[in-house]
Design a protein around this motif. Structure first.
Motif, PDB file in Angstrom:
ATOM      1  N   GLY A   1      45.814  44.572  39.745  1.00 38.58           N
ATOM      2  CA  GLY A   1      45.614  44.572  41.193  1.00 38.58           C
ATOM      3  C   GLY A   1      44.334  45.316  41.555  1.00 38.58           C
ATOM      4  O   GLY A   1      43.276  45.036  41.013  1.00 38.58           O
ATOM      5  N   GLU A   2      44.446  46.278  42.463  1.00 38.42           N
ATOM      6  CA  GLU A   2      43.249  47.015  42.894  1.00 38.42           C
ATOM      7  C   GLU A   2      42.687  47.913  41.787  1.00 38.42           C
ATOM      8  O   GLU A   2      41.560  48.371  41.895  1.00 38.42           O
ATOM      9  N   ASP A   3      43.443  48.136  40.718  1.00 38.58           N
ATOM     10  CA  ASP A   3      42.955  48.925  39.575  1.00 38.58           C
ATOM     11  C   ASP A   3      42.405  48.045  38.449  1.00 38.58           C
ATOM     12  O   ASP A   3      42.071  48.558  37.380  1.00 38.58           O
ATOM     13  N   GLU A   4      42.294  46.748  38.679  1.00 38.05           N
ATOM     14  CA  GLU A   4      41.760  45.854  37.655  1.00 38.05           C
ATOM     15  C   GLU A   4      40.344  46.293  37.268  1.00 38.05           C
ATOM     16  O   GLU A   4      39.551  46.698  38.120  1.00 38.05           O
TER      17      GLU A   4
END
Length: 90
Positions: free
Chosen positions: A51-54
Motif C-alpha cells: 500500500g502506501e509503504d510500497e
C-alpha cells in the motif's frame, strides 16, 4: 558515514547491514554481535511494505530482549531506525 550508507541492496534485492552499527545500537561490540550470530541467537526478518509503504522494507534483528529495526527504501537508504529492549526475550 550517513544512515543511507549503512544498508546496501544488491542486484538480487538482498540487504547487507554494517555489523558495527547494529552492534553499537544493541549495546555490544562487533565481536559480541558476531559471536551471537555464530551461535544462532540472532533472528533476522525482512518485511516488504504494501500500500502506501510500497517500495520500503522493514529490516529487523532480534537477540534475546534486544531489537534493532530499520525502514529502508528500495535503493537501500535507511529512512528510520530504532533500538528497543523488551522485558522478555523473544
Amino acid at each position: 558515514m550517513t544512515w543511507g550508507e549503512l544498508v546496501l541492496s544488491d542486484a538480487s534485492g538482498d540487504f547487507t547491514l554494517e555489523a558495527a552499527v547494529v552492534a553499537q545500537g544493541l549495546g555490544w561490540s562487533q565481536h559480541e554481535l558476531q559471536t551471537h550470530m555464530r551461535r544462532g541467537h540472532v533472528i533476522s526478518r525482512v518485511e516488504r511494505g504494501e500500500g502506501e509503504d510500497e517500495g520500503r522494507w522493514r529490516l529487523s534483528l532480534r537477540c534475546g530482549n534486544r531489537l534493532w529495526r530499520a525502514v529502508v527504501t528500495q535503493e537501500g537508504v535507511m529512512i528510520e531506525h530504532e533500538v528497543a529492549f523488551t522485558h522478555h526475550p523473544a
